[in-house]
Design a protein around this motif. Structure first.
Motif, PDB file in Angstrom:
ATOM      1  N   THR A 151      25.347  16.272 -21.881  1.00 41.54           N
ATOM      2  CA  THR A 151      23.631  15.285 -23.388  1.00 41.54           C
ATOM      3  C   THR A 151      24.448  14.489 -24.405  1.00 41.54           C
ATOM      4  OG1 THR A 151      22.641  17.288 -23.513  1.00 41.54           O
ATOM      5  CG2 THR A 151      22.275  15.776 -24.652  1.00 41.54           C
TER       6      THR A 151
ATOM      7  N   TYR B  57      11.950  18.071 -23.216  1.00 36.22           N
ATOM      8  CA  TYR B  57      13.471  17.993 -22.034  1.00 36.22           C
ATOM      9  C   TYR B  57      11.973  18.049 -20.631  1.00 36.22           C
ATOM     10  CZ  TYR B  57      18.313  18.110 -23.327  1.00 36.22           C
ATOM     11  OH  TYR B  57      19.746  17.597 -24.328  1.00 36.22           O
TER      12      TYR B  57
ATOM     13  N   ARG C 115      21.996  23.775 -20.045  1.00 41.56           N
ATOM     14  CA  ARG C 115      20.403  23.720 -19.992  1.00 41.56           C
ATOM     15  C   ARG C 115      19.661  24.688 -19.379  1.00 41.56           C
ATOM     16  NH1 ARG C 115      22.626  19.491 -19.071  1.00 41.56           N
ATOM     17  NH2 ARG C 115      22.140  18.693 -20.957  1.00 41.56           N
TER      18      ARG C 115
ATOM     19  N   SER D 173      22.039  20.275 -26.193  1.00 40.95           N
ATOM     20  CA  SER D 173      21.350  20.286 -24.523  1.00 40.95           C
ATOM     21  C   SER D 173      20.431  21.713 -24.413  1.00 40.95           C
ATOM     22  CB  SER D 173      22.891  20.867 -23.915  1.00 40.95           C
ATOM     23  OG  SER D 173      22.879  22.542 -24.713  1.00 40.95           O
ATOM     24  N   GLN D 174      19.921  22.115 -25.851  1.00 45.75           N
ATOM     25  CA  GLN D 174      18.766  23.006 -25.055  1.00 45.75           C
ATOM     26  C   GLN D 174      17.378  22.300 -25.990  1.00 45.75           C
ATOM     27  OE1 GLN D 174      18.646  26.067 -23.713  1.00 45.75           O
ATOM     28  NE2 GLN D 174      21.650  25.371 -23.940  1.00 45.75           N
TER      29      GLN D 174
END
Length: 268
Positions: A131, A218, A72, A138-139
């Protein structure tokens, strides 16, 4: 809009630099993208572009089969953070590596990192990288409210660090949030028990937040954890995934602050 564009441009610079340097050993990218005032906070590193070239040359010679996979990447303003999996050779137990780079006028001028060797066992059964929470990505989610998510995680750390309240996850996380720390079980009850024990057993513990980097859903927090005033402590970088106003997943990397360093920059 300008801040968002700058973050995207800086992420592109750093991800290209990282891939060229660690995947291909391309030292020309240092001349292309690293500033002459490059400051390195890795305790084994030295400052300046030539110091970085020397480190990479030594690194690739010492570990010719080492693999790196970035899981990430977050960017906010002049800071770009990469969360990577690094193994000495294919099939070897990987370490978690988190790098933070500061970009100024298109050049990388400062670097921090935290490196945690992969564990032999894990309490929760999760690896250090994947994830799991839905939607699996994940991004960062470009549609998520970065500012609100950063505000939530910052509030959580304030209540942990300043108020030393072990019940914070009851307010800020879903009941069964997923924890990738290899020593922690999932969920609010386990987190509450962990911090209750930490504060009771270490009444002088401090959590000094150095920087917070958020993008989409995130949020990453770089902090210095000390159990007492005489403790060198630990460099920590923690990731939180926030969905619908609650933390749903957590990853981290923790590294003891060493007694000696090749530079005077500290890990922070």
């Amino acid at each position: 809009m300008r801040a968002t564009t700058m973050s995207a441009e800086n992420k592109k610079i750093v991800t290209h630099f990282y891939d060229q340097l660690f995947s291909y050993g391309n030292l020309d990218v240092v001349d292309e993208l690293v500033g002459t005032t490059y400051t390195n906070h890795n305790p084994q590193g030295v400052d300046g572009p030539e110091g970085l070239k020397g480190f990479i040359t030594f690194f690739r010679k010492t570990f010719p089969e080492r693999t790196k996979t970035t899981h990430r990447a977050l960017a906010e303003g002049d800071l770009v953070l990469l969360h990577s999996e690094s193994a000495a050779a294919p099939g070897a137990t990987p370490s978690a590596v988190v790098d933070i780079y500061r970009v100024e006028d298109g050049r990388i001028v400062e670097h921090w990192d935290v490196i945690q060797p992969g564990p032999e066992t894990v309490v929760g059964g999760h690896d250090l990288f994947t994830t799991i929470s839905e939607p699996v990505a994940s991004q960062p989610d470009p549609n998520a409210d970065t500012a609100e998510n950063k505000k939530l995680v910052t509030a959580l750390f304030h209540e942990l660090a300043v108020e030393k309240d072990p019940t914070v996850f009851e307010r800020y996380a879903v009941e069964s949030f997923i924890d990738h720390n290899p020593q922690h079980a999932d969920g609010v009850a386990a987190a509450t028990e962990l911090f209750t024990g930490l504060f009771a057993g270490n009444p002088e513990v401090t959590i000094d937040v150095k920087r917070v980097i958020a993008e989409g859903d995130y949020v990453a927090v770089h902090h210095h954890l000390k159990l007492n005033p005489d403790d060198r402590g630990f460099a920590c970088i923690e990731f939180f995934r926030v969905r619908d106003g609650k933390i749903v997943e957590h990853w981290d990397a923790v590294q003891p602050v060493p007694e000696t360093s090749r530079n005077e920059n500290t890990m922070f």
